[in-house]
Design an enzyme around this catalytic site. Sequence first.
Site, PDB file in Angstrom:
ATOM      1  N   SER A 235       0.835  -1.192   0.000  1.00  9.05           N
ATOM      2  CA  SER A 235       0.000   0.000   0.000  1.00  9.05           C
ATOM      3  C   SER A 235       0.879   1.255   0.000  1.00  9.05           C
ATOM      4  O   SER A 235       1.651   1.442  -0.935  1.00  9.05           O
ATOM      5  CB  SER A 235      -0.962  -0.055   1.193  1.00  9.05           C
ATOM      6  OG  SER A 235      -1.994   0.880   1.064  1.00  9.05           O
ATOM      7  N   ASP A 463      -8.830  -5.584  -5.331  1.00 10.84           N
ATOM      8  CA  ASP A 463      -8.294  -4.737  -4.271  1.00 10.84           C
ATOM      9  C   ASP A 463      -9.270  -3.593  -4.014  1.00 10.84           C
ATOM     10  O   ASP A 463      -9.702  -2.906  -4.937  1.00 10.84           O
ATOM     11  CB  ASP A 463      -6.931  -4.188  -4.684  1.00 10.84           C
ATOM     12  CG  ASP A 463      -6.170  -3.564  -3.524  1.00 10.84           C
ATOM     13  OD1 ASP A 463      -6.766  -2.769  -2.781  1.00 10.84           O
ATOM     14  OD2 ASP A 463      -4.981  -3.872  -3.378  1.00 10.84           O
ATOM     15  N   HIS A 490      -7.110  -6.338   0.203  1.00  8.91           N
ATOM     16  CA  HIS A 490      -6.078  -5.326  -0.017  1.00  8.91           C
ATOM     17  C   HIS A 490      -4.741  -5.857   0.479  1.00  8.91           C
ATOM     18  O   HIS A 490      -4.550  -6.017   1.680  1.00  8.91           O
ATOM     19  CB  HIS A 490      -6.450  -4.042   0.719  1.00  8.91           C
ATOM     20  CG  HIS A 490      -5.430  -2.947   0.582  1.00  8.91           C
ATOM     21  ND1 HIS A 490      -4.949  -2.518  -0.634  1.00  8.91           N
ATOM     22  CD2 HIS A 490      -4.785  -2.202   1.518  1.00  8.91           C
ATOM     23  CE1 HIS A 490      -4.066  -1.546  -0.453  1.00  8.91           C
ATOM     24  NE2 HIS A 490      -3.943  -1.342   0.845  1.00  8.91           N
TER      25      HIS A 490
END
Length: 523
Positions: A235, A463, A490
Amino acid sequence: MSSRTPRRAAAVAAAGVLLALAACSPSSPPESPDPGEPTPAALDRFYDQELTFGACAEYATTAIEVQALSADPTHECARLEVPLDYDAPDGEVASIALMRVPARGEAIGSLVLNTGGPGGSGLSAASTTAAALAQSPMTERFDLVGFDPRGVGASAPAVDCYSDAQADEGSVPTTAIGTTVRWTQEDTRDLAEGCAEGSGGEEVLAHLGTRDAARDMDVLREVLGDEQLTFLGQSYGTRLGAVYAEMFPEAVRAMVLDGAVDPRHDQAERRVASFVAFQRAFDQMAAFCAQQPGCPLGTDPAGATAAFQEIVRPLLDAPVPTEIGPGLDFDAAVDGVLAGLYDSQAWPVIIEGITEVQQGRGDLLQTISHVYAGRDEDGRWPNFPEANLAINCVDEERMTPQETAELRAAVVEAAPFIDPGVDLTEGARDACEAWPAEPTLGFPYAQGLEDVPPTLVVSITGDTTTPYESGAHLAEQIGGTVLTVEGEQHTVVMSGASPCVDEIASAYLVDLTVPAPDARCTL
């Protein structure tokens, strides 16, 4: 004990898989070291330092972290000294907290981790990753090293904008995007001043950005004894990795970037793309819910958005009671659902939380939010939300009130299930507008890098916050190969959830074997 305790436990179990947040975007960068140039002599004392490792429990900031950091006595922690301002290396020093989990076999080097945020704890990440990948070649051949980036967690100075009591009350929001928060110029000024007062001054707030964190990571690489960096970022961690590759291309050995932030997207584009993905996840959850008895969103998934709005919009005027704080209002309910949507395993808990709101309580959705943010049962909060705000304020370009209002409208258009049905232009202000420093990241960043070794970019088709296409864009810019993962969550690499992903990531990190461009895995 309360009759709600089992449901709290369910929320904790489900939300434990959610720990990842989106990242953000930016303006014009400061000068970076020229690739290949020697380190300035003024920085020698930082690059030449020796780490002193010891027990990790004293690095914990909450009861949850005490448990995580004390789980294994072989895990060891230390502090790395770095200049607060790299342009003034003889000035104030920052202390970066880090954890090292020794390799189970013969180590070929360190694998440095960042699981996102910005603002997430790298110490906890190293501990949980070691457990999740206990049988992986990654833990056999690498010392896992997680660090709390500057401003975060056990690092010092750490960002501190408000008290735990204020966090429980929800009286100091740190974002105004897609919410009903109505800011005044005085509010944003008070927020910035409170952060400066609690964090060590305006000079600290000016040096918390991604470029400074990337320079810290280069000092860490050298001090760990690694000629080149091996990095696994998720991320926001993909932003940190990409910026490191831009600044220190010759110092990169290998990078796995999982759940990629698109380096070409500005703040508005990134947020809108993220909420398109959230709406998609909500719709899929609604379809799952429609097959369950007593679904609070109804039996027709096409009507789920309207059904959800009917349940949560009354909270604008009449929050439902919770065990902690003044109750669950509209924004808090939406936050709980968004936190749960990061992973499909949490769908049943979200559905139960929405049902509970129908029945006049808000504990379960609140618990999902609290677990996601890391609040412990003693009422202590990590500084994750505050650090997230502060790092983004140093990275992101400021928006005018009109631009903020336009972004709010675009967000609710992208994700109509969070639409409160009220005027969102009133009080639309950038939470960072009074921040005492200009943005330093530069947008777009990490463009057309040619001197970086091949990287591995992992993108999940479903995602919920960093769309699949973002990974393809990042790979294109830094010369990477995309591993496509079919699934609904995610990030995946550090979880141990996919033997297929683990095998490919391990082969790449250990042996530098890049998978075929059409490689695919399934969750």
